[in-house]
Design a protein around this motif. Structure first.
Motif, mmCIF file in Angstrom:
data_model
loop_
_atom_site.group_PDB
_atom_site.id
_atom_site.type_symbol
_atom_site.label_atom_id
_atom_site.label_comp_id
_atom_site.label_asym_id
_atom_site.label_seq_id
_atom_site.Cartn_x
_atom_site.Cartn_y
_atom_site.Cartn_z
ATOM 1 N N LEU A 143 0.826 -1.193 0.000
ATOM 2 C CA LEU A 143 0.000 0.000 0.000
ATOM 3 C C LEU A 143 0.866 1.252 0.000
ATOM 4 C CD1 LEU A 143 -3.238 0.666 1.910
ATOM 5 C CD2 LEU A 143 -1.332 2.226 2.274
ATOM 6 N N VAL A 144 1.927 1.268 0.854
ATOM 7 C CA VAL A 144 2.794 2.443 0.923
ATOM 8 C C VAL A 144 3.554 2.631 -0.399
ATOM 9 C CG1 VAL A 144 4.811 3.430 2.081
ATOM 10 C CG2 VAL A 144 2.976 2.372 3.424
ATOM 11 N N ASP A 145 3.997 1.520 -0.975
ATOM 12 C CA ASP A 145 4.732 1.610 -2.222
ATOM 13 C C ASP A 145 3.833 2.143 -3.342
ATOM 14 O OD1 ASP A 145 7.243 0.966 -3.757
ATOM 15 O OD2 ASP A 145 5.823 -0.296 -4.887
ATOM 16 N N GLY A 146 2.532 1.750 -3.294
ATOM 17 C CA GLY A 146 1.618 2.193 -4.328
ATOM 18 C C GLY A 146 1.312 3.682 -4.251
ATOM 19 N N MET A 147 1.389 4.284 -3.073
ATOM 20 C CA MET A 147 1.086 5.703 -2.950
ATOM 21 C C MET A 147 2.349 6.548 -2.765
ATOM 22 S SD MET A 147 -0.571 5.871 0.895
ATOM 23 C CE MET A 147 -0.916 7.596 0.717
ATOM 24 N N ARG A 148 3.523 5.952 -2.994
ATOM 25 C CA ARG A 148 4.786 6.690 -2.795
ATOM 26 C C ARG A 148 4.843 7.923 -3.702
ATOM 27 N NH1 ARG A 148 10.265 4.773 -1.251
ATOM 28 N NH2 ARG A 148 11.716 6.410 -1.865
ATOM 29 N N ASP A 149 4.466 7.725 -5.000
ATOM 30 C CA ASP A 149 4.524 8.864 -5.919
ATOM 31 C C ASP A 149 3.589 9.982 -5.483
ATOM 32 O OD1 ASP A 149 6.371 7.538 -7.408
ATOM 33 O OD2 ASP A 149 4.931 6.766 -8.886
ATOM 34 N N LEU A 150 2.385 9.599 -4.989
ATOM 35 C CA LEU A 150 1.443 10.607 -4.524
ATOM 36 C C LEU A 150 2.025 11.391 -3.353
ATOM 37 C CD1 LEU A 150 -1.344 11.932 -4.480
ATOM 38 C CD2 LEU A 150 -2.144 10.040 -3.045
ATOM 39 N N ILE A 151 2.699 10.684 -2.441
ATOM 40 C CA ILE A 151 3.292 11.356 -1.277
ATOM 41 C C ILE A 151 4.409 12.286 -1.735
ATOM 42 C CG2 ILE A 151 4.641 10.967 0.813
ATOM 43 C CD1 ILE A 151 3.020 8.409 1.251
ATOM 44 N N VAL A 152 5.257 11.796 -2.696
ATOM 45 C CA VAL A 152 6.379 12.622 -3.167
ATOM 46 C C VAL A 152 5.857 13.902 -3.799
ATOM 47 C CG1 VAL A 152 8.259 12.725 -4.845
ATOM 48 C CG2 VAL A 152 7.963 10.694 -3.399
ATOM 49 N N ARG A 153 4.812 13.777 -4.657
ATOM 50 C CA ARG A 153 4.271 14.959 -5.301
ATOM 51 C C ARG A 153 3.648 15.906 -4.272
ATOM 52 N NH1 ARG A 153 2.319 11.119 -8.941
ATOM 53 N NH2 ARG A 153 0.212 11.320 -8.090
ATOM 54 N N SER A 154 3.030 15.312 -3.211
ATOM 55 C CA SER A 154 2.324 16.137 -2.230
ATOM 56 C C SER A 154 3.278 16.928 -1.344
ATOM 57 C CB SER A 154 1.420 15.257 -1.346
ATOM 58 O OG SER A 154 0.436 14.603 -2.135
ATOM 59 N N GLU A 186 -4.857 5.043 3.433
ATOM 60 C CA GLU A 186 -4.144 5.885 2.461
ATOM 61 C C GLU A 186 -4.383 7.360 2.776
ATOM 62 O OE1 GLU A 186 -5.596 4.630 -1.283
ATOM 63 O OE2 GLU A 186 -4.219 2.922 -1.471
ATOM 64 N N LEU A 187 -5.640 7.708 3.059
ATOM 65 C CA LEU A 187 -5.954 9.085 3.390
ATOM 66 C C LEU A 187 -5.228 9.512 4.666
ATOM 67 C CD1 LEU A 187 -7.600 11.622 2.795
ATOM 68 C CD2 LEU A 187 -9.510 10.614 4.071
ATOM 69 N N ALA A 188 -5.153 8.625 5.672
ATOM 70 C CA ALA A 188 -4.464 8.951 6.921
ATOM 71 C C ALA A 188 -2.982 9.187 6.679
ATOM 72 C CB ALA A 188 -4.670 7.823 7.928
ATOM 73 N N LEU A 189 -2.324 8.322 5.880
ATOM 74 C CA LEU A 189 -0.896 8.495 5.622
ATOM 75 C C LEU A 189 -0.641 9.777 4.840
ATOM 76 C CD1 LEU A 189 0.136 4.818 4.764
ATOM 77 C CD2 LEU A 189 0.548 6.085 6.889
ATOM 78 N N LEU A 190 -1.547 10.097 3.905
ATOM 79 C CA LEU A 190 -1.379 11.329 3.157
ATOM 80 C C LEU A 190 -1.485 12.539 4.089
ATOM 81 C CD1 LEU A 190 -0.981 12.700 0.425
ATOM 82 C CD2 LEU A 190 -3.470 12.611 0.099
ATOM 83 N N ASN A 191 -2.429 12.491 5.057
ATOM 84 C CA ASN A 191 -2.545 13.589 6.023
ATOM 85 C C ASN A 191 -1.289 13.726 6.863
ATOM 86 O OD1 ASN A 191 -5.130 14.798 5.644
ATOM 87 N ND2 ASN A 191 -6.096 12.954 6.453
ATOM 88 N N LEU A 248 -8.016 19.043 10.721
ATOM 89 C CA LEU A 248 -8.669 17.743 10.923
ATOM 90 C C LEU A 248 -7.796 16.569 10.520
ATOM 91 C CD1 LEU A 248 -12.257 18.579 9.675
ATOM 92 C CD2 LEU A 248 -11.587 17.980 11.994
ATOM 93 N N GLY A 249 -6.586 16.841 10.043
ATOM 94 C CA GLY A 249 -5.750 15.742 9.567
ATOM 95 C C GLY A 249 -5.430 14.742 10.651
ATOM 96 N N LEU A 250 -4.790 15.199 11.757
ATOM 97 C CA LEU A 250 -4.458 14.286 12.852
ATOM 98 C C LEU A 250 -5.719 13.756 13.540
ATOM 99 C CD1 LEU A 250 -1.348 15.986 14.463
ATOM 100 C CD2 LEU A 250 -1.416 13.852 13.155
ATOM 101 N N SER A 251 -6.771 14.540 13.566
ATOM 102 C CA SER A 251 -8.019 14.058 14.150
ATOM 103 C C SER A 251 -8.539 12.860 13.388
ATOM 104 C CB SER A 251 -9.066 15.177 14.130
ATOM 105 O OG SER A 251 -8.609 16.302 14.825
ATOM 106 N N MET A 252 -8.459 12.940 12.049
ATOM 107 C CA MET A 252 -8.927 11.817 11.230
ATOM 108 C C MET A 252 -8.076 10.581 11.462
ATOM 109 S SD MET A 252 -7.727 10.332 8.152
ATOM 110 C CE MET A 252 -8.477 9.114 7.077
ATOM 111 N N VAL A 253 -6.745 10.753 11.558
ATOM 112 C CA VAL A 253 -5.861 9.605 11.790
ATOM 113 C C VAL A 253 -6.152 8.975 13.152
ATOM 114 C CG1 VAL A 253 -3.467 8.863 11.958
ATOM 115 C CG2 VAL A 253 -4.113 10.634 10.313
ATOM 116 N N HIS A 254 -6.332 9.817 14.164
ATOM 117 C CA HIS A 254 -6.659 9.311 15.507
ATOM 118 C C HIS A 254 -7.960 8.493 15.483
ATOM 119 C CE1 HIS A 254 -7.704 9.265 19.770
ATOM 120 N NE2 HIS A 254 -8.867 9.808 19.437
ATOM 121 N N GLY A 255 -8.992 9.016 14.784
ATOM 122 C CA GLY A 255 -10.260 8.288 14.704
ATOM 123 C C GLY A 255 -10.114 6.967 13.984
ATOM 124 N N LEU A 256 -9.364 6.944 12.866
ATOM 125 C CA LEU A 256 -9.162 5.698 12.133
ATOM 126 C C LEU A 256 -8.473 4.664 13.002
ATOM 127 C CD1 LEU A 256 -9.009 3.968 9.531
ATOM 128 C CD2 LEU A 256 -6.815 5.090 9.041
#
Length: 895
Positions: free
Chosen positions: A617-628, A654-659, A730-738
């Motif tokens: 999962l992390v490898d699949g979103m690596r490019d998205l994280i790099v661009r972000s 994925e949304l939590a890691l991006l946050n 709300l980023g960390l709030s969302m991660v905490h809830g997940l």
């Protein structure tokens, strides 16, 4: 009785028969008469003949009586006998009363009628005596005289007076004594009824009046109070008898009045004494009993019965002795016999078997009560339970017997306690100089005892102002101190917290100290844990509020996004309208993302947890994280090999890691390194998770870091340090809830200038990831869907989107209407229902619908749902949604 004669034959009377006939009649009368008859020889004064009645009267047989002469006459009545003989000689007949002595020694009063009898030759040699027994009459007369005398004396002794009331004419008579009882002048005469009532106490008037008015009674008695001249009250008793005439009517009432004032006072005093006696007995917890002069227990003895449980039949006589212990019985009997013989009080102690079978020690004391002649009438005794007293005395004797040994033992124990105590024990003089210290001083602070004895206690106190109490050991010279804490320096240089209690005794101060260093550390840790719990509770409350707001916001967004999406898909808009619709959809999508974050924080979003390969999962979103994060931030991934899958919703992760990546970017405005580390570990205890392996994703940056205040608030919704317009917070709030909703945990570790590490703990999945295939070749044209939603606007928008997909839509505003349609003949191919509705939720409706139409496809549409309530076995679609998302969900439902 010699010298007593019968009447002579009357001369001049007509003959009544022949001499033989008269002789025969006389013999019959002589033998059968019920009075005594005797013939007496006048010369010798002996009985010539006696009848049976006389023998019976005098208690002699005939032969003995014929031998008697004047010795039958009582010595006190010899003169009366002589008078009888003189009268008989003079007139030939005489009578007299005198006393005779019977054969049984009794004195008999008799009346003698004597008559001389002439023999056939004309000589008078005999007399016939008729003897009547008057003993009973004399006894009755004696008794009457004695009774009259006693009555007279009793009236005088009782200060009583007589009174009489006559009916015709009405008249009251009082004796002088009655006037005295009423303190009334005799010259006034007796009081009539009305005036008499003024003398009587008001409380006694009714009863006093009834005495004389009860016309059926011939005798009445009563008591009442009358006023005295001194203003007091005198108790009077009245006794009266009614005298009636031949016609039965009352003629007179004759009575007496008796002064009862003194007896009443004595009675009151006696009652008070009895009450005091009963109270005294009760106070000593004693049992009172009475015995007769010989020691026999007679009559009702309730106290003894309650103590021993013996019935009257069992303790009667000497049966009470069965309750005394056999070993004490003979000693008690011997003491009793000695007291009876000497007529002195009885003292003894013995054991008595109580009613419950328990032997108790009793002290016994009995005192004889004497009759008028000095003889013992009865014994009055008390049994007092002295079991505890004697046990205490025995214990005291034993204690005194072993005093020296106990003193030695106490000294040994004191020395042992001094030497072995884990607490520091100090003795100081009034100036604070230590005079003695126990070995615990060395064990606790390292210094040898010799290092403190002779020195002032403050030489070892740390004086940097951090001690928690203003007290010091020297203050104990003025009085006992409450527990206080001070810091002391260990010989190795470390610091120890010591809790002291101290008090003065004479010229010395005695202090006891305990090492509480570890306790203080534990208290600090406990306070930290309690603060964490409070923080979690606050977050939970905020989450509940946030979840409710997000749910309502989703219901608002659903018709907005749906309507805009339908307008865009249908086309036909001019360029300006198309731009406006596109802008509105973009804003609505951003609002949708914000709501998803709110639901994630509140743990109210619907998660589809499944086995997920985290490195993949992390490898699949690596490019998205790099661009972000941009070109100034280097991204590194460190994943341990052969990791098990995590049980998590992949899309939400994925949304939590991006946050987390975006938060790290903002913390490194000048650039830096972002590291994602994946491993399998057992979380530490402070994580608050079960002690088993978890998957751990760490997102670390080399940015500015956070202070403690910011770190504690970082997961609060809408809290942000970015400034206005740069984020929702709300980023960390969302991660905490997940993490929480996935049965995991989010931890933040940060210090200013040292960067931040966000660690996400996730549970390990029980199985490997499974790839899912989507439906193929499914068409929606010609199918009928039952749409249920209690919000008209949401229902109308959703119905339009479904109809635009080629479906026939049947609408219902709630579960009741839906069930009526399902129970009819209406064709329905699938059910799409809102989850949260009044009375019946969507999951319950779906189960009821499939009960009516087995196999009916059903899908839930929800803004949020608690994992406890949502039926996760049913397909679902989250609000808000576009038509494409709705089409995909419906296609999967019927595929």
């Amino acid at each position: 009785m010699s010298g007593l004669h019968a009447h002579p034959t009357l001369r001049g009377s007509e003959p009544m028969g022949t001499d033989a006939e008269l002789a025969a009649d006389f013999r019959a009368l002589f033998g059968n008469a019920d009075i005594g008859i005797a013939q007496i020889d006048i010369a010798t004064r002996r009985f010539v003949a006696v009848n049976g009645a006389l023998c019976a009267m005098l208690a002699y047989d005939r032969a003995t009586l014929l031998e008697k002469t004047s010795d039958l006459v009582h010595q006190g009545d010899v003169a009366a006998r002589d008078d009888l003989y003189a009268g008989l000689t003079a007139t030939g007949t005489a009578q007299q009363e005198a006393r005779l002595i019977g054969g049984d020694g009794r004195e008999l009063w008799v009346r003698v009628h004597a008559t001389l009898v002439t023999d056939p030759d004309g000589e008078t040699r005999r007399a016939v005596n008729l003897i009547y027994d008057l003993s009973e009459q004399h006894a009755a007369a004696q008794r009457a005289a004695e009774e009259a005398e006693r009555s007279h004396l009793a009236l005088a002794a009782a200060q009583a007076g007589t009174w009489e009331y006559r009916y015709d004419p009405p008249e009251m008579l009082w004796s002088d004594e009655v006037f005295a009882l009423y303190d009334r002048d005799r010259a006034l005469g007796p009081a009539d009824v009305d005036e008499w009532l003024t003398y009587v106490h008001p409380d006694d008037r009714d009863a006093a009046l009834r005495l004389g008015r009860e016309t059926e009674a011939d005798f009445f008695t009563g008591e009442f109070r009358v006023r005295t001249a001194a203003g007091g009250w005198r108790w009077l008793a009245t006794r009266a008898r009614v005298v009636r005439g031949p016609d039965g009517k009352r003629q007179r009432i004759v009575g007496i009045k008796i002064d009862l004032t003194t007896p009443k006072a004595a009675e009151a005093a006696r009652d008070a004494a009895s009450a005091r006696f009963a109270a005294a007995v009760a106070a000593t917890e004693g049992v009172v009993w009475t015995n007769d002069a010989e020691g026999r227990m007679i009559g009702d003895q309730p106290g003894w019965s309650a103590l021993t449980g013996q019935t009257p039949a069992e303790y009667e006589g000497f049966g009470w002795a069965a309750a005394v212990h056999p070993d004490d019985a003979q000693r008690s009997i011997d003491a009793w016999n000695a007291s009876v013989a000497a007529r002195r009080p009885y003292f003894v102690e013995h054991r008595v078997c109580r009613h419950d079978g328990i032997w108790r020690d009793f002290a016994v004391r009995a005192i004889p009560t004497l009759a008028a002649d000095g003889s013992i009438r009865e014994w009055v005794g008390v049994h007092t339970d002295v079991t505890e007293q004697r046990a205490a005395e025995r214990a005291l004797r034993d204690l005194n017997a072993t005093l020296e040994a106990r003193v030695a033992q106490a000294t040994l124990e004191r020395d042992s306690a001094w030497s072995n105590s884990r607490d520091i024990l100090l003795i100081l003089d009034k100036d604070g100089v230590v005079t003695a210290a126990n070995p615990a001083w060395t064990a606790t602070l390292g210094w040898p005892v010799e290092a403190i004895v002779g020195r002032h206690y403050t030489d070892f106190v740390v004086t940097d102002g951090q001690s928690s109490s203003a007290y010091s050991l020297g203050d104990a010279a003025h009085g006992p101190l409450p527990a206080f804490e001070k810091r002391y320096r260990h010989q190795d240089g470390s610091i120890r917290w010591i809790s002291w209690v101290a008090a003065p005794a004479g010229d010395a101060i005695y202090a006891s100290g305990r090492d509480v260093t570890a306790d203080k550390a534990n208290r600090i840790e406990l306070e930290r844990a309690q603060a964490q719990v409070q923080e979690m509770r606050q977050l939970e409350s905020m989450g509940q509020l946030t979840g409710g707001v997000a749910h309502d916001f989703n219901n608002l967004l659903t018709p907005i996004i749906g309507s805009l999406d339908v307008m865009q898909r249908r086309g036909g808009l001019d360029e300006r309208s198309a731009r406006l619709v596109e802008g509105a959809l973009t804003a609505a999508d951003r609002a949708k993302t914000l709501v998803q974050r709110l639901l994630a924080f509140a743990r109210r979003q619907q998660l589809r947890a499944a086995p997920t390969d985290l490195p993949q999962l992390v490898d699949g979103m690596r490019d998205l994280i790099v661009r972000s994060v941009g070109p100034n931030v280097a991204v590194a991934v460190d994943a341990a090999p052969d990791l098990p899958p995590a049980q998590v919703d992949a899309a939400q992760l994925e949304l939590a890691l991006l946050n987390l990546a975006l938060n790290a970017r903002d913390a490194m405005p000048g650039g830096g390194v972002l590291t994602l580390a994946i491993a399998a570990e057992t979380p530490p205890p402070e994580a608050g998770l079960p002690a088993r392996p978890y998957l751990k994703i760490g997102v670390a940056d080399t940015g500015e870091g956070m202070d403690e205040t910011t770190r504690k608030r970082a997961i609060e919704p809408f809290f942000s340090t970015r400034g206005v317009g740069r984020g929702t917070g709300l980023g960390l709030s969302m991660v905490h809830g997940l993490a929480a909703q996935s049965d995991g945990r989010l931890e933040l570790d940060s210090e200013p200038g040292a960067g931040t590490v966000a660690t996400l703990w996730l549970p390990i999945a029980a199985s490997a990831p499974v790839a899912s295939a989507g439906p193929a070749g499914v068409t929606l044209e010609g199918r009928t869907v039952l749409l249920v939603d209690d919000e008209p606007l949401v229902r109308a928008t959703t119905a339009a989107m479904l109809a635009d997909l080629g479906l026939t839509v049947v609408e219902a505003d709630g579960a009741a209407a839906a069930l009526r349609l399902l129970g009819s003949e209406t064709t329905i191919d699938m059910l799409v229902t809102d989850y949260l509705m009044p009375e019946t939720n969507g999951a319950e409706l779906a189960r009821a619908a499939q009960g009516l139409r087995p196999g009916l496809p059903a899908m839930l549409v929800t803004g949020y749902a608690d994992a406890r309530d949502l039926d996760l076995t049913l397909p679902s679609l989250g609000k808000p949604f576009r038509q494409a998302e709705l089409a995909a969900a419906v296609t999967r439902l019927i595929g």
